[in-house]
Design a protein around this motif. Sequence first.
Motif, short mmCIF file in Angstrom:
data_model
loop_
_atom_site.label_atom_id
_atom_site.label_comp_id
_atom_site.label_asym_id
_atom_site.label_seq_id
_atom_site.Cartn_x
_atom_site.Cartn_y
_atom_site.Cartn_z
N ILE A 32 63.61 54.13 63.97
CA ILE A 32 65.07 54.11 64.09
C ILE A 32 65.56 52.69 64.32
O ILE A 32 66.52 52.23 63.68
CB ILE A 32 65.53 55.05 65.25
CG1 ILE A 32 65.23 56.50 64.89
CG2 ILE A 32 67.01 54.85 65.55
CD1 ILE A 32 65.40 57.47 66.04
N ARG A 34 63.98 49.83 63.60
CA ARG A 34 63.71 49.00 62.43
C ARG A 34 64.62 49.38 61.26
O ARG A 34 64.85 48.57 60.37
CB ARG A 34 62.25 49.13 62.00
CG ARG A 34 61.26 48.47 62.92
CD ARG A 34 61.35 46.97 62.96
NE ARG A 34 60.86 46.29 61.80
CZ ARG A 34 59.61 45.92 61.59
NH1 ARG A 34 58.69 46.16 62.48
NH2 ARG A 34 59.29 45.30 60.50
N GLY A 35 65.12 50.61 61.24
CA GLY A 35 66.07 51.00 60.19
C GLY A 35 67.37 50.20 60.28
O GLY A 35 67.94 49.79 59.28
N GLY A 36 67.82 49.95 61.51
CA GLY A 36 69.04 49.19 61.71
C GLY A 36 68.82 47.70 61.78
O GLY A 36 69.73 46.91 61.52
N HIS A 37 67.62 47.30 62.16
CA HIS A 37 67.31 45.87 62.31
C HIS A 37 65.91 45.61 61.78
O HIS A 37 64.94 45.57 62.53
CB HIS A 37 67.41 45.50 63.79
CG HIS A 37 67.20 44.05 64.07
ND1 HIS A 37 67.91 43.06 63.46
CD2 HIS A 37 66.33 43.43 64.91
CE1 HIS A 37 67.49 41.88 63.90
NE2 HIS A 37 66.53 42.09 64.79
#
Length: 85
Positions: A32, A34-37
């Motif tokens: 989650i 790493r999905g945004g950053h």
Amino acid sequence: MLNISKQSVHQSRKRQELFDSELKELISQADIIRGGHPGCGVEKLYETLKPQTMGRDKFCEIFMDLGYRVRRIKKLHKGNYSSMV
């Protein structure tokens, strides 16, 4: 035979189950984050997630093996302009 008590076997099994369940939860939370950053490094993930059953080095080793390493982009080599001097 091996001088290992039943109690120690059960305690070891319980610790391993706790470790495995926390690792599954950490992986889902890391996905989650790493999905945004996507550029978030493994040590930053450790500081964000603060796992209970492992230290920083163990966390980094496991997540590097799982492929959470941030890929570096190689910079193109720029040559010098010696003929312009």
